[in-house]
Design a protein around this motif. Structure first.
Motif, PDB file in Angstrom:
ATOM      1  N   ASP A   1       0.820  -1.123  -0.138  1.00  0.00           N
ATOM      2  CA  ASP A   1       0.085   0.044  -0.045  1.00  0.00           C
ATOM      3  C   ASP A   1       0.864   1.320  -0.122  1.00  0.00           C
ATOM      4  OD1 ASP A   1      -2.359  -1.844   0.458  1.00  0.00           O
ATOM      5  OD2 ASP A   1      -1.516  -2.053   2.375  1.00  0.00           O
ATOM      6  N   ILE A   2       0.235   2.475  -0.091  1.00  0.00           N
ATOM      7  CA  ILE A   2       0.993   3.620  -0.174  1.00  0.00           C
ATOM      8  C   ILE A   2       0.617   4.588   1.021  1.00  0.00           C
ATOM      9  CG2 ILE A   2       1.122   5.797  -1.487  1.00  0.00           C
ATOM     10  CD1 ILE A   2       0.879   3.853  -4.064  1.00  0.00           C
ATOM     11  N   PHE A   3       1.692   5.033   1.611  1.00  0.00           N
ATOM     12  CA  PHE A   3       1.555   6.239   2.679  1.00  0.00           C
ATOM     13  C   PHE A   3       2.336   7.582   2.143  1.00  0.00           C
ATOM     14  CE2 PHE A   3       2.897   8.607   6.345  1.00  0.00           C
ATOM     15  CZ  PHE A   3       1.866   8.945   6.588  1.00  0.00           C
ATOM     16  N   ALA A   4       1.726   8.569   2.225  1.00  0.00           N
ATOM     17  CA  ALA A   4       2.328   9.773   1.982  1.00  0.00           C
ATOM     18  C   ALA A   4       2.127  10.880   3.125  1.00  0.00           C
ATOM     19  CB  ALA A   4       1.840  10.656   0.721  1.00  0.00           C
ATOM     20  N   ALA A   5       3.377  11.428   3.718  1.00  0.00           N
ATOM     21  CA  ALA A   5       3.056  12.513   4.918  1.00  0.00           C
ATOM     22  C   ALA A   5       3.211  13.914   4.264  1.00  0.00           C
ATOM     23  CB  ALA A   5       4.276  12.191   5.545  1.00  0.00           C
ATOM     24  N   ASN A   6       2.159  14.680   4.442  1.00  0.00           N
ATOM     25  CA  ASN A   6       2.073  15.970   3.699  1.00  0.00           C
ATOM     26  C   ASN A   6       2.166  17.079   4.521  1.00  0.00           C
ATOM     27  OD1 ASN A   6       1.241  14.454   1.426  1.00  0.00           O
ATOM     28  ND2 ASN A   6      -0.719  13.940   2.275  1.00  0.00           N
ATOM     29  N   GLY A   7       2.547  17.944   3.916  1.00  0.00           N
ATOM     30  CA  GLY A   7       2.628  19.428   4.604  1.00  0.00           C
ATOM     31  C   GLY A   7       3.335  20.367   3.737  1.00  0.00           C
ATOM     32  N   HIS A   8       2.581  21.771   3.488  1.00  0.00           N
ATOM     33  CA  HIS A   8       3.253  22.644   2.903  1.00  0.00           C
ATOM     34  C   HIS A   8       4.434  23.343   3.231  1.00  0.00           C
ATOM     35  CE1 HIS A   8       3.321  25.730  -0.378  1.00  0.00           C
ATOM     36  NE2 HIS A   8       2.475  24.822  -1.238  1.00  0.00           N
ATOM     37  N   ILE A   9       5.293  24.199   2.508  1.00  0.00           N
ATOM     38  CA  ILE A   9       6.176  24.943   3.043  1.00  0.00           C
ATOM     39  C   ILE A   9       6.235  26.416   3.406  1.00  0.00           C
ATOM     40  CG2 ILE A   9       7.972  23.426   1.895  1.00  0.00           C
ATOM     41  CD1 ILE A   9       8.267  25.868  -0.201  1.00  0.00           C
ATOM     42  N   GLU A  10       5.133  26.964   2.970  1.00  0.00           N
ATOM     43  CA  GLU A  10       4.602  28.361   3.158  1.00  0.00           C
ATOM     44  C   GLU A  10       3.491  28.388   3.965  1.00  0.00           C
ATOM     45  OE1 GLU A  10       4.701  31.766   3.610  1.00  0.00           O
ATOM     46  OE2 GLU A  10       6.312  31.443   2.356  1.00  0.00           O
ATOM     47  N   GLU A  11       3.580  29.133   5.187  1.00  0.00           N
ATOM     48  CA  GLU A  11       2.329  29.229   6.075  1.00  0.00           C
ATOM     49  C   GLU A  11       1.347  30.115   5.622  1.00  0.00           C
ATOM     50  OE1 GLU A  11       3.721  29.816  10.575  1.00  0.00           O
ATOM     51  OE2 GLU A  11       5.604  30.357   9.540  1.00  0.00           O
ATOM     52  N   GLU A  12       1.747  30.776   4.742  1.00  0.00           N
ATOM     53  CA  GLU A  12       0.597  31.759   4.284  1.00  0.00           C
ATOM     54  C   GLU A  12       0.012  31.423   2.697  1.00  0.00           C
ATOM     55  OE1 GLU A  12      -0.581  34.266   6.314  1.00  0.00           O
ATOM     56  OE2 GLU A  12       1.155  33.749   7.610  1.00  0.00           O
ATOM     57  N   ILE A  13       0.111  30.325   2.392  1.00  0.00           N
ATOM     58  CA  ILE A  13      -0.036  29.702   1.111  1.00  0.00           C
ATOM     59  C   ILE A  13      -1.545  29.735   0.982  1.00  0.00           C
ATOM     60  CG2 ILE A  13      -0.311  27.327   1.651  1.00  0.00           C
ATOM     61  CD1 ILE A  13       1.268  28.777  -1.742  1.00  0.00           C
ATOM     62  N   GLY A  14      -2.236  29.656   1.835  1.00  0.00           N
ATOM     63  CA  GLY A  14      -3.727  29.682   1.418  1.00  0.00           C
ATOM     64  C   GLY A  14      -4.437  31.176   0.991  1.00  0.00           C
ATOM     65  N   LYS A  15      -3.374  31.967   1.426  1.00  0.00           N
ATOM     66  CA  LYS A  15      -3.875  33.286   0.959  1.00  0.00           C
ATOM     67  C   LYS A  15      -3.659  33.522  -0.719  1.00  0.00           C
ATOM     68  CE  LYS A  15      -2.603  35.886   5.221  1.00  0.00           C
ATOM     69  NZ  LYS A  15      -1.860  36.933   5.824  1.00  0.00           N
ATOM     70  N   VAL A  16      -2.928  32.985  -1.236  1.00  0.00           N
ATOM     71  CA  VAL A  16      -2.696  33.026  -2.640  1.00  0.00           C
ATOM     72  C   VAL A  16      -3.394  31.836  -3.430  1.00  0.00           C
ATOM     73  CG1 VAL A  16      -0.743  34.831  -2.447  1.00  0.00           C
ATOM     74  CG2 VAL A  16      -0.278  32.382  -2.528  1.00  0.00           C
ATOM     75  N   GLN A  17      -3.426  30.683  -2.602  1.00  0.00           N
ATOM     76  CA  GLN A  17      -3.941  29.338  -3.262  1.00  0.00           C
ATOM     77  C   GLN A  17      -5.027  29.074  -2.349  1.00  0.00           C
ATOM     78  OE1 GLN A  17      -1.387  26.552  -5.149  1.00  0.00           O
ATOM     79  NE2 GLN A  17       0.304  28.099  -5.257  1.00  0.00           N
ATOM     80  N   PRO A  18      -6.215  29.564  -2.488  1.00  0.00           N
ATOM     81  CA  PRO A  18      -7.190  29.096  -1.349  1.00  0.00           C
ATOM     82  C   PRO A  18      -7.480  27.723  -1.122  1.00  0.00           C
ATOM     83  CG  PRO A  18      -7.951  30.914  -2.636  1.00  0.00           C
ATOM     84  CD  PRO A  18      -6.712  30.496  -3.386  1.00  0.00           C
ATOM     85  N   LYS A  19      -7.277  26.707  -2.161  1.00  0.00           N
ATOM     86  CA  LYS A  19      -7.432  25.420  -2.081  1.00  0.00           C
ATOM     87  C   LYS A  19      -6.297  24.608  -1.465  1.00  0.00           C
ATOM     88  CE  LYS A  19     -10.618  25.080  -5.992  1.00  0.00           C
ATOM     89  NZ  LYS A  19     -11.059  24.354  -7.358  1.00  0.00           N
ATOM     90  N   VAL A  20      -5.124  25.119  -1.177  1.00  0.00           N
ATOM     91  CA  VAL A  20      -4.261  24.542  -0.789  1.00  0.00           C
ATOM     92  C   VAL A  20      -3.830  25.064   0.702  1.00  0.00           C
ATOM     93  CG1 VAL A  20      -1.455  24.286  -1.038  1.00  0.00           C
ATOM     94  CG2 VAL A  20      -3.060  24.424  -2.974  1.00  0.00           C
ATOM     95  N   SER A  21      -3.427  23.923   1.284  1.00  0.00           N
ATOM     96  CA  SER A  21      -3.349  24.308   2.931  1.00  0.00           C
ATOM     97  C   SER A  21      -1.843  24.237   3.215  1.00  0.00           C
ATOM     98  CB  SER A  21      -4.299  23.348   3.715  1.00  0.00           C
ATOM     99  OG  SER A  21      -5.584  23.653   3.510  1.00  0.00           O
ATOM    100  N   TYR A  22      -1.410  24.804   4.480  1.00  0.00           N
ATOM    101  CA  TYR A  22      -0.256  24.834   5.093  1.00  0.00           C
ATOM    102  C   TYR A  22      -0.217  23.499   5.770  1.00  0.00           C
ATOM    103  CZ  TYR A  22       3.933  25.614   7.997  1.00  0.00           C
ATOM    104  OH  TYR A  22       5.200  25.556   8.843  1.00  0.00           O
ATOM    105  N   ARG A  23      -0.974  23.040   6.757  1.00  0.00           N
ATOM    106  CA  ARG A  23      -1.104  21.937   7.383  1.00  0.00           C
ATOM    107  C   ARG A  23      -2.003  21.018   6.479  1.00  0.00           C
ATOM    108  NH1 ARG A  23      -0.744  25.841  11.026  1.00  0.00           N
ATOM    109  NH2 ARG A  23       0.671  25.579  12.828  1.00  0.00           N
TER     110      ARG A  23
END
Length: 562
Positions: free
Chosen positions: A375-397
Motif C-alpha cells: 500500500d502507499i503512505f504519504a506524509a504531507n505539509g506545505h512549506i509556506e504558512e501563508e499559502i492559503g492566501k494566494v492558493q485558497p485550495k491549498v493548506s499549510y497543514r
C-alpha cells in the motif's frame, strides 16, 4: 441504508435502537491507526530555528528513524532535530528512545553520544563496519555526522576519522553496497548552495518576505562515499558519475530496476530533473532518468520532488517508483514496464486525484493490512504558512494520505476510514515504519516541521497472516543490505530488497515484513549480494525470522501482542 430501513419496518423503533448500538460497537472492517504518541512516552518537538527571517532551510524539516540500536530485537526510535540560528540558551539535539517492550519508550538521549546539537535534516542506518551493531549517519546543514555504535547505548562521533566531509546542505542519505564487496557505502543527497550571507528576498505579495523556492538558488552535487574498510571512506561521487552539480536533491531510494543483481539509485530532485543511475558493475553509474521516463512529470516539466520509495506493487517482478511532489503536481507512481522504461500511472488513478493539492515529503510503500499487496503512505505539509492566501485550495497543514492496494494497478484512498487522529492536519516531513510492538503489523512514525512527532499504532493489520524477516550477512554486509528475499505462498509470489534510506530524510526498520492474507505457510529464497542463493523451504507464518547467510534460520519467535 436500505437494509437498515427494512429492519426498522419489521422490528419497530425500539428494536432499531438496539440494532444501531450493535452497529456502533462493531469494530472497523479493516485496520486503523491509533495515535499512541503520549502513552508511548514520545515527547519530542522539532526546532526549525525560525525567527521571522524566512531562511530556506526552515521550510524543510527533519527526518526520523526506526532502528534496533541495542540489538534486543525491538525497534527503537531516533528523531533528528535542527537548532536556532543564534545561541539562545536552549538546546535542541536529536532524541533517542529505547523500546521498553510494553508499548512505551524511554528517552535515553542524554549521554548517548547522539546528543549533539546540529542543524540536522536526514538519517540513514547501517552497520558500516560489520561489527553487529547498527551505526547512525545524520545529514546536517552545518556538516554531516557519522556515529559509531559502541554498544551499551553509547555512540561515538567518528566523522573526522572516517574521512567523510559534507557540509553541503545534506538531506536524505542511504547506505548501499554498490560494488558488492561486503562493505556498505554511503550516498548523500545534497540540496542547494545556501548560507545566511547569500539568503535572498522572495515574496508572495510583493511586500512581505516569504520563503524562496529552490529555483532561486544554484544546485549542488551529491556525494558517494566508498567504504575502504577500517572505518575510512573516500568520496567517489564525481568519478562514479553521480555528482551532477545542477541537482537539487531531497530524496533517494536504492533499487535494482533492471534486475541485474546490482543496486541502482533513484534521486528525487526539487525543480530539477530526477536522476536514475544505473550501476555499471565497475564502480561507475550511467544516468538514465530521461530515457527511462522518470526525470519529469507527464507534461515534460521537472517537478518539486521530495521523498521516494519503490515496491513491486503489482507482482510483476519489477520495482516501481513512488515520488512525493509539490502541491498541484500529485504523487508520481512510475510503473516499471521493463527494458528500462517507466510510465506514471498516478494521473489516471485515485493516487493522482487524491494527492493533487497536497505537498508530499515522506512517502513509502508498506503492506499495512498484510494482504500481500504493498500500500502507499504519504506524509504531507506545505512549506509556506501563508499559502492559503494566494492558493485558497491549498493548506499549510495537511492530513496524510493512505492508499490501499486493490490489485490490478488500482488503489483506493482509505485515509478517511483511519479515524480523526490520523486525519489531523499537520506539517509532516519525515516518515518511517516498523512493527514497534512486535504484534506482526507495521506501525508509523511521523516527524513534523517545527512541531511534535507522532507515533501511530496499527490496530488490526495482523488479522491477516505475515512474516518478518531480518537478515545477518557474513560474506555480505552484516545487515544484508541489497539482499533480495523472495516468498511464495498459496496466493502467489512476492519479493522485496533490504535497503537503507527511502521516504524523506528517514529510515524504516531494516526487517522485511510480508503479508499473506489467509495463507498459513510460505517458502523462502534469499539472494545475497555475495551471490549466495539460500533456499529455506516451507515455514509457518506469523513469525519473526532471523536468517544468517551461512547458517540459515537462526531464530524464530512469535508475536508479542499487547
Amino acid at each position: 441504508m436500505t437494509v437498515y430501513r427494512a429492519q426498522v419496518a419489521i422490528v419497530g423503533i425500539a428494536s432499531a435502537v438496539v440494532i444501531l448500538a450493535a452497529f456502533a460497537a462493531t469494530p472497523p472492517a479493516g485496520p486503523v491507526f491509533a495515535d499512541v504518541t503520549a502513552q508511548a512516552g514520545i515527547r519530542f518537538t522539532h526546532n526549525s530555528g525560525r525567527s521571522g527571517r524566512k531562511f530556506l532551510p526552515e521550510t524543510l524539516g527533519s527526518g526520523c528513524a526506526f532502528f534496533d540500536f541495542d540489538g534486543d530485537g525491538w525497534p527503537d526510535i531516533l528523531m533528528v532535530n535542527s537548532k536556532d540560528w543564534t545561541p539562545r540558551g536552549r538546546k535542541s539535539p536529536a532524541a533517542l528512545y529505547r523500546n521498553n517492550h510494553n508499548g512505551t519508550f524511554s528517552d535515553v538521549t542524554a549521554g548517548s553520544g547522539l546528543d549533539v546539537e546540529m542543524y540536522g535534516l536526514g538519517v540513514a542506518i547501517a552497520d558500516y563496519d560489520n561489527d553487529g551493531r547498527d551505526d547512525v549517519y545524520m545529514t546536517a546543514l552545518d556538516g554531516d555526522h557519522l556515529f559509531h555504535n559502541e554498544g551499551g547505548g553509547k555512540f561515538r562521533d567518528v566523522t573526522k576519522a572516517s574521512g567523510i566531509q559534507n557540509a553541503n546542505f545534506g538531506t536524505s542519505a542511504a547506505w548501499l553496497d554498490y560494488d558488492r564487496d561486503g562493505k556498505v557505502d554511503l550516498f548523500v543527497a545534497n540540496y542547494v548552495q545556501w548560507n545566511q550571507k547569500i539568503d535572498l528576498f522572495c515574496s508572495l505579495d510583493g511586500a512581505a518576505k516569504s520563503y524562496c523556492t529552490p529555483e532561486s538558488y544554484k544546485g549542488t552535487r551529491s556525494r558517494l562515499f566508498h567504504n575502504l574498510g577500517g572505518g575510512r571512506f573516500e568520496d567517489v561521487g564525481e568519478k562514479a558519475g553521480v555528482g551532477d552539480p545542477t541537482s537539487k536533491s531531497l530524496g533517494v531510494t536504492v533499487l535494482d530496476y533492471n534486475g541485474d543483481g546490482w543496486p541502482d539509485l533513484f534521486v528525487a530532485n526539487d525543480t530539477q530533473p530526477n536522476k536514475l543511475y544505473r550501476n555499471n558493475k565497475n564502480g561507475t553509474f550511467t544516468e538514465e532518468g530521461m530515457t527511462a521516463g522518470v526525470a519529469y512529470g507527464e507534461d515534460g516539466v521537472a517537478r518539486g520532488a521530495m521523498g521516494a520509495d519503490w515496491a513491486d506493487y503489482d507482482r510483476s517482478g519489477r520495482p516501481h517508483l513512488l515520488v512525493g511532489n509539490f502541491s498541484n503536481q500529485m504523487l508520481g507512481l512510475y510503473h516499471n514496464e521493463g527494458k528500462g522504461l517507466f510510465v506514471d500511472e498516478a494521473p489516471s488513478s485515485a493516487v493522482g486525484r487524491s494527492s493533487l493539492l497536497t505537498l508530499a515529503f515522506g512517502v513509502f510503500f508498506f503492506d499495512y493490512d498484510l494482504d500481500g499487496y504493498p500500500d502507499i503512505f504519504a506524509a504531507n505539509g506545505h512549506i509556506e504558512e501563508e499559502i492559503g492566501k494566494v492558493q485558497p485550495k491549498v493548506s499549510y497543514r495537511e492530513a496524510p494520505l493512505l492508499f490501499r492496494n486493490l490489485g490490478n494497478h488500482k488503489f483506493e484512498n482509505v485515509t478517511g476510514g483511519m479515524g480523526a487522529e490520523f486525519n489531523r492536519a499537520i506539517v509532516a516531513r519525515g516518515a518511517a515504519y516498523a512493527d514497534f510492538d512486535r504484534d506482526g503489523d507495521l506501525d508509523l512514525l511521523i516527524s513534523t516541521n517545527h512541531g511534535p512527532a507522532y507515533l501511530f499504532r496499527n490496530d488490526g493489520g495482523n488479522r491477516n497472516h505475515w512474516l518478518s524477516v531480518r537478515l545477518s550477512g557474513t560474506k555480505s554486509n552484516r545487515d544484508g543490505i541489497g539482499a533480495v528475499v523472495r516468498v511464495e505462498s498459496a496466493s502467489g509470489k512476492q519479493w522485496n530488497m533490504v535497503r537503507s534510506g527511502s521516504s524523506y530524510c528517514s529510515q524504516s526498520d531494516l526487517a522485511l515484513t510480508f503479508g499473506f492474507g489467509k495463507d498459513t505457510s510460505a517458502t523462502l529464497l534469499v539472494e545475497w549480494p555475495s551471490g549466495v542463493r539460500q533456499q529455506l523451504g516451507k515455514v509457518a507464518v506469523d513469525q519473526f525470522l532471523t536468517i544468517d547467510e551461512e547458517r540459515g534460520i537462526t531464530a524464530k519467535t512469535g508475536p508479542q501482542g499487547r
